[in-house]
Design a protein around this motif. Structure first.
Motif, PDB file in Angstrom:
ATOM      1  N   ALA A 108      47.042  35.849  36.189  1.00 37.40           N
ATOM      2  CA  ALA A 108      48.173  35.519  35.322  1.00 37.40           C
ATOM      3  C   ALA A 108      47.737  35.539  33.867  1.00 37.40           C
ATOM      4  CB  ALA A 108      48.735  34.150  35.675  1.00 37.40           C
ATOM      5  N   SER A 159      49.552  35.805  29.548  1.00 35.39           N
ATOM      6  CA  SER A 159      50.727  35.723  28.696  1.00 35.39           C
ATOM      7  C   SER A 159      50.458  36.536  27.439  1.00 35.39           C
ATOM      8  CB  SER A 159      51.019  34.280  28.320  1.00 35.39           C
ATOM      9  OG  SER A 159      52.056  34.219  27.358  1.00 35.39           O
ATOM     10  N   ARG A 164      53.404  32.429  39.700  1.00 37.25           N
ATOM     11  CA  ARG A 164      54.166  32.145  38.468  1.00 37.25           C
ATOM     12  C   ARG A 164      54.815  30.764  38.534  1.00 37.25           C
ATOM     13  NH1 ARG A 164      59.676  34.994  38.066  1.00 37.25           N
ATOM     14  NH2 ARG A 164      59.986  33.335  39.559  1.00 37.25           N
ATOM     15  N   ARG A 166      54.494  33.195  32.426  1.00 37.88           N
ATOM     16  CA  ARG A 166      53.243  33.933  32.641  1.00 37.88           C
ATOM     17  C   ARG A 166      53.572  35.234  33.366  1.00 37.88           C
ATOM     18  NH1 ARG A 166      49.076  31.867  29.709  1.00 37.88           N
ATOM     19  NH2 ARG A 166      50.539  30.564  28.665  1.00 37.88           N
ATOM     20  N   CYS A 218      52.392  37.543  36.110  1.00 36.15           N
ATOM     21  CA  CYS A 218      51.492  37.374  37.252  1.00 36.15           C
ATOM     22  C   CYS A 218      51.473  38.628  38.114  1.00 36.15           C
ATOM     23  CB  CYS A 218      51.944  36.196  38.110  1.00 36.15           C
ATOM     24  SG  CYS A 218      51.943  34.621  37.227  1.00 36.15           S
TER      25      CYS A 218
END
Length: 138
Positions: free
Chosen positions: A25, A27, A64, A76, A78
């Motif tokens: 994951a 961002s 997530r 996020r 994922c």
């Protein structure tokens, strides 16, 4: 084959005794990345044509949702990597990990966080719960 005519071959979905999976994951808003360990899932469904884990997106949603609810880290991106062969998954895991831990300039660019098995486990998804017309062999 004549122009304008296409043939579509439908791959079968088969249930395999076990598959191995890990999650990742990240961002675009920060440098935090998460890795799960390689985990074993029982009775997973696989596509016979490309050997992909079926409903991969639902497995990534599990990760997530865990991050959003338990770690207060919403939004996020994922992904999951899965295969019937544990060594292949572990090789991809190490390649992925190397991508985020080793940089050419020897600086740490990411805040890497590992999710332990006690915190999070992928739950097997039964394809029959989502599709009425599963052309599956058990």
């Amino acid at each position: 084959m004549a122009l304008g005519i296409s043939t579509q071959i439908s791959a079968k979905k088969v249930q395999v005794p076990k598959m191995y999976i890990f999650g990742f994951a990240a961002s675009f808003n920060d440098t935090i990345v998460h890795f799960t360990n390689v985990q074993e899932i029982d009775s997973a469904w696989m596509d016979t044509k490309n050997k992909f884990l079926q409903t991969r997106e639902l497995y990534s949603y599990q990760l997530r949702d865990f991050l959003a609810k338990k770690k207060q880290m919403p939004r996020r991106t994922c992904i999951v990597v899965a295969n019937k062969n544990r060594k292949k998954v572990e090789k991809k895991y190490l390649k992925f990990k190397k991508l985020y831990t080793q940089s050419k300039d020897k600086l740490q660019h990411y805040d890497i966080r590992y999710i332990e098995d006690q915190e999070f486990q992928f739950n097997t998804i039964n394809l029959r719960d989502f599709y009425d017309d599963v052309n599956a062999k058990e």
